[in-house]
Scaffold this motif. Structure first.
Motif, PDB file in Angstrom:
ATOM      1  N   LEU A  67       0.589  -1.209  -0.022  1.00  0.00           N
ATOM      2  CA  LEU A  67       0.197   0.075  -0.097  1.00  0.00           C
ATOM      3  C   LEU A  67       0.840   1.255  -0.143  1.00  0.00           C
ATOM      4  O   LEU A  67       0.237   2.438  -0.040  1.00  0.00           O
ATOM      5  CB  LEU A  67      -0.973   0.001   1.129  1.00  0.00           C
ATOM      6  CG  LEU A  67      -1.882  -1.307   1.379  1.00  0.00           C
ATOM      7  CD1 LEU A  67      -2.454  -1.226   2.784  1.00  0.00           C
ATOM      8  CD2 LEU A  67      -2.811  -1.463   0.125  1.00  0.00           C
ATOM      9  N   GLY A  68       2.063   1.041  -0.039  1.00  0.00           N
ATOM     10  CA  GLY A  68       3.074   2.124  -0.038  1.00  0.00           C
ATOM     11  C   GLY A  68       4.485   1.650   0.028  1.00  0.00           C
ATOM     12  O   GLY A  68       4.643   0.467   0.198  1.00  0.00           O
ATOM     13  N   ASP A  69       5.445   2.430  -0.062  1.00  0.00           N
ATOM     14  CA  ASP A  69       6.764   2.054   0.044  1.00  0.00           C
ATOM     15  C   ASP A  69       7.037   1.284   1.319  1.00  0.00           C
ATOM     16  O   ASP A  69       7.957   0.144   0.955  1.00  0.00           O
ATOM     17  CB  ASP A  69       7.830   3.335  -0.302  1.00  0.00           C
ATOM     18  CG  ASP A  69       7.755   3.989  -1.588  1.00  0.00           C
ATOM     19  OD1 ASP A  69       7.358   3.258  -2.532  1.00  0.00           O
ATOM     20  OD2 ASP A  69       8.235   5.158  -1.623  1.00  0.00           O
ATOM     21  N   VAL A 121      -2.614  -1.840  -7.360  1.00  0.00           N
ATOM     22  CA  VAL A 121      -2.219  -2.201  -6.027  1.00  0.00           C
ATOM     23  C   VAL A 121      -1.437  -3.361  -6.336  1.00  0.00           C
ATOM     24  O   VAL A 121      -1.627  -4.176  -7.217  1.00  0.00           O
ATOM     25  CB  VAL A 121      -3.474  -2.618  -4.788  1.00  0.00           C
ATOM     26  CG1 VAL A 121      -4.185  -3.634  -5.617  1.00  0.00           C
ATOM     27  CG2 VAL A 121      -2.748  -2.819  -3.761  1.00  0.00           C
ATOM     28  N   SER A 122      -0.067  -3.479  -5.788  1.00  0.00           N
ATOM     29  CA  SER A 122       0.868  -4.401  -5.772  1.00  0.00           C
ATOM     30  C   SER A 122       0.381  -5.452  -4.927  1.00  0.00           C
ATOM     31  O   SER A 122       0.139  -5.152  -3.727  1.00  0.00           O
ATOM     32  CB  SER A 122       2.278  -3.920  -5.865  1.00  0.00           C
ATOM     33  OG  SER A 122       3.168  -5.145  -5.757  1.00  0.00           O
ATOM     34  N   VAL A 123       0.531  -6.701  -5.185  1.00  0.00           N
ATOM     35  CA  VAL A 123       0.166  -7.992  -4.586  1.00  0.00           C
ATOM     36  C   VAL A 123       1.173  -8.845  -4.523  1.00  0.00           C
ATOM     37  O   VAL A 123       1.704  -9.143  -5.588  1.00  0.00           O
ATOM     38  CB  VAL A 123      -1.214  -8.705  -5.109  1.00  0.00           C
ATOM     39  CG1 VAL A 123      -1.586  -9.705  -4.567  1.00  0.00           C
ATOM     40  CG2 VAL A 123      -2.383  -7.531  -4.946  1.00  0.00           C
ATOM     41  N   ARG A 124       1.421  -9.602  -3.407  1.00  0.00           N
ATOM     42  CA  ARG A 124       2.302 -10.750  -3.333  1.00  0.00           C
ATOM     43  C   ARG A 124       1.691 -11.734  -2.617  1.00  0.00           C
ATOM     44  O   ARG A 124       0.936 -11.819  -1.716  1.00  0.00           O
ATOM     45  CB  ARG A 124       3.548 -10.378  -2.544  1.00  0.00           C
ATOM     46  CG  ARG A 124       4.798 -11.435  -2.222  1.00  0.00           C
ATOM     47  CD  ARG A 124       5.859 -11.002  -1.731  1.00  0.00           C
ATOM     48  NE  ARG A 124       5.494 -10.135  -0.046  1.00  0.00           N
ATOM     49  CZ  ARG A 124       6.573  -9.576   0.075  1.00  0.00           C
ATOM     50  NH1 ARG A 124       7.831  -9.208  -0.146  1.00  0.00           N
ATOM     51  NH2 ARG A 124       6.315  -9.029   1.423  1.00  0.00           N
ATOM     52  N   GLY A 125       1.736 -13.137  -3.032  1.00  0.00           N
ATOM     53  CA  GLY A 125       1.197 -14.322  -2.645  1.00  0.00           C
ATOM     54  C   GLY A 125       0.404 -15.088  -3.711  1.00  0.00           C
ATOM     55  O   GLY A 125       0.283 -14.771  -4.845  1.00  0.00           O
ATOM     56  N   PRO A 126      -0.691 -15.864  -3.356  1.00  0.00           N
ATOM     57  CA  PRO A 126      -1.166 -16.181  -1.977  1.00  0.00           C
ATOM     58  C   PRO A 126       0.149 -17.028  -1.239  1.00  0.00           C
ATOM     59  O   PRO A 126       0.831 -17.748  -1.667  1.00  0.00           O
ATOM     60  CB  PRO A 126      -2.289 -17.038  -2.008  1.00  0.00           C
ATOM     61  CG  PRO A 126      -2.729 -16.478  -3.722  1.00  0.00           C
ATOM     62  CD  PRO A 126      -1.411 -16.645  -4.065  1.00  0.00           C
ATOM     63  N   ARG A 127      -0.343 -16.710   0.243  1.00  0.00           N
ATOM     64  CA  ARG A 127       0.404 -17.501   1.198  1.00  0.00           C
ATOM     65  C   ARG A 127      -0.339 -18.319   2.128  1.00  0.00           C
ATOM     66  O   ARG A 127      -1.481 -17.649   2.546  1.00  0.00           O
ATOM     67  CB  ARG A 127       1.550 -16.710   1.917  1.00  0.00           C
ATOM     68  CG  ARG A 127       2.520 -17.629   2.527  1.00  0.00           C
ATOM     69  CD  ARG A 127       3.308 -16.553   3.495  1.00  0.00           C
ATOM     70  NE  ARG A 127       3.982 -15.397   2.640  1.00  0.00           N
ATOM     71  CZ  ARG A 127       5.079 -15.515   1.726  1.00  0.00           C
ATOM     72  NH1 ARG A 127       5.676 -16.621   1.623  1.00  0.00           N
ATOM     73  NH2 ARG A 127       5.311 -14.481   1.103  1.00  0.00           N
TER      74      ARG A 127
END
Length: 309
Positions: free
Chosen positions: A39-41, A86-92
């Motif tokens: 959501l931000g740096d 929005v940048s997303v990582r996952g799923p985990r």
């Protein structure tokens, strides 16, 4: 990803539908999984997936505005709109649903989000299950109407202003050999459920925390060494410095997110040594095995660790 939909689902709770910018199906996920939203740096937060795992076109998360939070929920509510990127990582997944013939699900407030796909999976499998869902008030409890409409009397809706606190003694006083308990919600609820399940069979209770549980003082807070087997680098970790930060200072980057021992991003295999586990993820049996650790918060009892990094 882009915010393809945004809708209120309870007082102070908004559901986001996220769609990939490019073509192709999204990575698979299973009930209990979460996403990292950047959501931000320096602002990365974890939110449980609450949609349908069979839908490979979108992800859905629901976010409660937390007035005393650290900025993540405020950003979601005040900044993200339909069309926002929005940048997303996952799923985990640190809260996976194990196979069972019987389940008891206990949710408090926004803790309903990872439980939603779990009850759908339990229903589909033909398991015997029940959900007890508490919250401050009915209006603050997301997805109530949908749950009752879909599952009827398998759902026990218990707003605190109508019924008081959940009757955990009645729910959990009698251990069962064939029931798995899944619980997510505020720390007070998790601690109370954990305390009442101490006499249950090992492995029966499964918890997911949104914030770290209260930790005792480190048993051993002196200097220790960590060798990273993958890079051959060895670092000295002084008191008050995390393994992750000591590694970064030596040029060894470890993927992290929460830095509180709750998200599982930095999970590392332990090849040698004895960790001092200070995370909020591992069960007592998993801690005793000493084969993985979370170096954003955990330390060392043996003076030296070797991690598979």
């Amino acid at each position: 990803m882009v915010v393809a939909g945004r809708e209120p689902v309870a007082d102070g709770v908004v559901r986001l539908t996220l769609r990939p910018v490019g073509a192709g199906p999204l990575p698979e996920w299973a009930p209990g999984a979460h996403l990292d939203l950047r959501l931000g740096d320096e602002l990365v937060r974890q939110y449980s997936l609450c949609g349908d795992p069979a839908d490979r076109e979108v992800y859905q998360v629901a976010v409660l505005r937390a007035p005393s939070g650290r900025g993540g929920s405020a950003h979601v509510h005040d900044v993200l709109r339909t069309g926002s990127g929005v940048s997303v990582r996952g799923p985990r997944n640190n809260f996976a649903l194990a196979d069972s013939r019987r389940y008891l699900f206990v949710a408090g407030g926004i803790g309903i989000t990872p439980i939603l796909p779990m009850v759908a999976a339990a229903e589909k499998s033909g398991a015997d299950w029940r959900l007890v869902y508490g919250g401050r008030s009915r209006g603050s409890m997301a997805f109530v109407d949908d749950l009752v409409e879909r599952y009827g009397d398998k759902i026990d809706i218990a707003p605190q202003d109508e019924r008081g606190l959940l009757d955990l003694d009645g729910l959990l006083s009698a251990p069962s050999q064939d029931v798995l308990v899944y619980c997510c919600g505020p720390e007070a609820l998790l601690a109370a459920v954990e305390q009442r399940c101490t006499s249950w069979p090992g492995g029966a209770l499964h918890l997911e925390r949104f914030s770290p549980k209260e930790a005792s003082e480190p048993a051993a807070d002196g200097v220790f060494e960590v060798e990273f087997a993958g890079s051959g680098v060895t670092v000295s970790v002084p008191p008050g410095v995390s393994i992750v930060d000591a590694a970064a200072a030596a040029g060894v980057e470890m993927e992290t997110s929460c830095r509180e021992g709750t998200c599982g991003t930095c999970e590392s295999e332990v090849l040698e040594g004895v960790p001092e586990h200070r995370d909020s993820l591992l069960t007592p049996d998993e801690r005793a095995a000493n084969d993985v650790m979370f170096p954003c918060v955990s330390r060392c009892l043996s003076g030296r660790l070797v991690l598979d990094r």
